[in-house]
Write a protein that holds these residues in place. Structure first.
Motif, mmCIF file in Angstrom:
data_model
loop_
_atom_site.group_PDB
_atom_site.id
_atom_site.type_symbol
_atom_site.label_atom_id
_atom_site.label_comp_id
_atom_site.label_asym_id
_atom_site.label_seq_id
_atom_site.Cartn_x
_atom_site.Cartn_y
_atom_site.Cartn_z
ATOM 1 N N UNK A 1 -4.233 17.228 3.491
ATOM 2 C CA UNK A 1 -3.326 16.119 3.706
ATOM 3 C C UNK A 1 -2.003 16.348 3.010
ATOM 4 N N UNK A 2 -0.907 15.999 3.677
ATOM 5 C CA UNK A 2 0.415 16.138 3.082
ATOM 6 C C UNK A 2 0.817 14.871 2.352
ATOM 7 N N UNK A 3 0.015 13.864 2.384
ATOM 8 C CA UNK A 3 0.345 12.597 1.750
ATOM 9 C C UNK A 3 -0.919 11.960 1.202
ATOM 10 N N UNK A 4 -0.788 11.242 0.097
ATOM 11 C CA UNK A 4 -1.970 10.547 -0.400
ATOM 12 C C UNK A 4 -2.354 9.397 0.511
ATOM 13 N N UNK A 5 -1.466 8.986 1.405
ATOM 14 C CA UNK A 5 -1.734 7.891 2.303
ATOM 15 C C UNK A 5 -2.288 8.371 3.631
ATOM 16 N N UNK B 1 -3.534 4.043 12.104
ATOM 17 C CA UNK B 1 -4.646 3.547 12.922
ATOM 18 C C UNK B 1 -5.885 3.342 12.055
ATOM 19 N N UNK B 2 -6.131 4.279 11.129
ATOM 20 C CA UNK B 2 -7.265 4.137 10.220
ATOM 21 C C UNK B 2 -7.089 2.893 9.339
ATOM 22 N N UNK B 3 -5.853 2.693 8.843
ATOM 23 C CA UNK B 3 -5.593 1.550 7.981
ATOM 24 C C UNK B 3 -5.669 0.233 8.748
ATOM 25 N N UNK B 4 -5.448 0.280 10.052
ATOM 26 C CA UNK B 4 -5.519 -0.919 10.886
ATOM 27 C C UNK B 4 -6.922 -1.528 10.825
ATOM 28 N N UNK B 5 -7.925 -0.674 10.727
ATOM 29 C CA UNK B 5 -9.302 -1.147 10.703
ATOM 30 C C UNK B 5 -9.752 -1.606 9.320
ATOM 31 N N UNK B 6 -8.931 -1.373 8.302
ATOM 32 C CA UNK B 6 -9.280 -1.788 6.949
ATOM 33 C C UNK B 6 -8.932 -3.261 6.749
ATOM 34 N N UNK B 7 -9.724 -3.918 5.944
ATOM 35 C CA UNK B 7 -9.342 -5.277 5.573
ATOM 36 C C UNK B 7 -8.471 -5.222 4.317
ATOM 37 N N UNK B 8 -7.987 -6.379 3.889
ATOM 38 C CA UNK B 8 -7.079 -6.443 2.747
ATOM 39 C C UNK B 8 -7.673 -5.883 1.469
ATOM 40 N N UNK B 9 -8.960 -6.120 1.250
ATOM 41 C CA UNK B 9 -9.616 -5.635 0.030
ATOM 42 C C UNK B 9 -9.650 -4.108 0.003
ATOM 43 N N UNK B 10 -9.938 -3.502 1.150
ATOM 44 C CA UNK B 10 -9.989 -2.039 1.212
ATOM 45 C C UNK B 10 -8.606 -1.430 0.994
ATOM 46 N N UNK B 11 -7.576 -2.041 1.589
ATOM 47 C CA UNK B 11 -6.212 -1.546 1.381
ATOM 48 C C UNK B 11 -5.821 -1.647 -0.086
ATOM 49 N N UNK B 12 -6.147 -2.775 -0.692
ATOM 50 C CA UNK B 12 -5.810 -2.980 -2.108
ATOM 51 C C UNK B 12 -6.549 -1.957 -2.966
ATOM 52 N N UNK B 13 -7.828 -1.704 -2.656
ATOM 53 C CA UNK B 13 -8.603 -0.720 -3.415
ATOM 54 C C UNK B 13 -7.997 0.678 -3.262
ATOM 55 N N UNK B 14 -7.513 1.002 -2.061
ATOM 56 C CA UNK B 14 -6.898 2.306 -1.839
ATOM 57 C C UNK B 14 -5.615 2.447 -2.670
ATOM 58 N N UNK B 15 -4.808 1.399 -2.721
ATOM 59 C CA UNK B 15 -3.574 1.438 -3.520
ATOM 60 C C UNK B 15 -3.898 1.559 -5.011
ATOM 61 N N UNK C 1 6.375 1.808 -7.458
ATOM 62 C CA UNK C 1 5.962 1.420 -6.100
ATOM 63 C C UNK C 1 4.452 1.247 -5.988
ATOM 64 N N UNK C 2 3.713 2.172 -6.583
ATOM 65 C CA UNK C 2 2.255 2.048 -6.519
ATOM 66 C C UNK C 2 1.767 0.816 -7.268
ATOM 67 N N UNK C 3 2.371 0.536 -8.421
ATOM 68 C CA UNK C 3 2.000 -0.669 -9.166
ATOM 69 C C UNK C 3 2.281 -1.914 -8.342
ATOM 70 N N UNK C 4 3.452 -1.936 -7.701
ATOM 71 C CA UNK C 4 3.814 -3.095 -6.888
ATOM 72 C C UNK C 4 2.809 -3.298 -5.751
ATOM 73 N N UNK C 5 2.440 -2.199 -5.073
ATOM 74 C CA UNK C 5 1.516 -2.327 -3.946
ATOM 75 C C UNK C 5 0.098 -2.639 -4.403
ATOM 76 N N UNK C 6 -0.314 -2.077 -5.534
ATOM 77 C CA UNK C 6 -1.666 -2.334 -6.033
ATOM 78 C C UNK C 6 -1.810 -3.771 -6.524
ATOM 79 N N UNK C 7 -0.716 -4.350 -7.018
ATOM 80 C CA UNK C 7 -0.761 -5.728 -7.521
ATOM 81 C C UNK C 7 -0.459 -6.757 -6.439
#
Length: 152
Positions: free
Chosen positions: A11-15, A36-50, A85-91
């Motif tokens: 992967x060229x990106x952590x995202x 598309x993969x992130x589209x199937x994630x709910x908010x909790x999963x996105x937050x956990x990824x961040x 940026x990561x702190x902002x998105x994780x919070x």
């Protein structure tokens, strides 16, 4: 022979997950697959990824920096800016994070065909697309200045 348009093995990106990068199709395709993969994630999963990305930055900065250097969108960012940026998105609130990803997906739908078209044009002119764009823009600006400011 390696080309900037050939798919990478990692992967060229952590995202962008390694499976998206390994499947090929260039940067635009990888980003579309990640969204598309992130589209199937709910908010909790996105937050956990961040939060995972933020923890990786703090716990294993060398690996995180290596991943960032290979991502053109984030290659020029300082560690402090990236951490902010990561702190902002994780919070961020889960619903707001999900909404932001939805907006990114909509923007990607518009930008992806343009990136694909640019890639084809650049390959067609043997990697001289930027030079041609600068030259054409310079000519256009000169005619614009001549028409509006110099000619009577």
């Amino acid at each position: 022979s390696s080309s900037p348009f050939s798919p990478s093995s990692s992967s060229s990106s952590p995202f962008i997950p390694p499976t998206a990068a390994a499947s090929g199709g260039g940067m635009a395709s990888q980003q579309a697959q990640a969204l598309k993969m992130m589209e199937n994630m709910d908010g909790k999963q996105l937050k956990a990824m961040m939060q995972m990305q933020r923890d990786m930055l703090k716990n294993n900065p060398a690996m995180f920096e290596q991943m960032m250097r290979s991502n053109p969108a984030m290659a020029g960012m300082s560690k402090e800016d990236l951490a902010t940026r990561l702190d902002m998105m994780a919070d961020m609130d889960e619903t707001k994070l999900k909404s932001m990803m939805g907006m990114a997906r909509q923007v990607s739908k518009v930008v992806q065909p343009l990136m694909s078209l640019w890639g084809r044009f650049d390959r067609l002119v043997c990697g001289q697309g930027k030079n041609i764009l600068v030259g054409a823009s310079s000519i256009f600006v000169w005619y614009w200045i001549d028409y509006f400011f110099i000619s009577p």
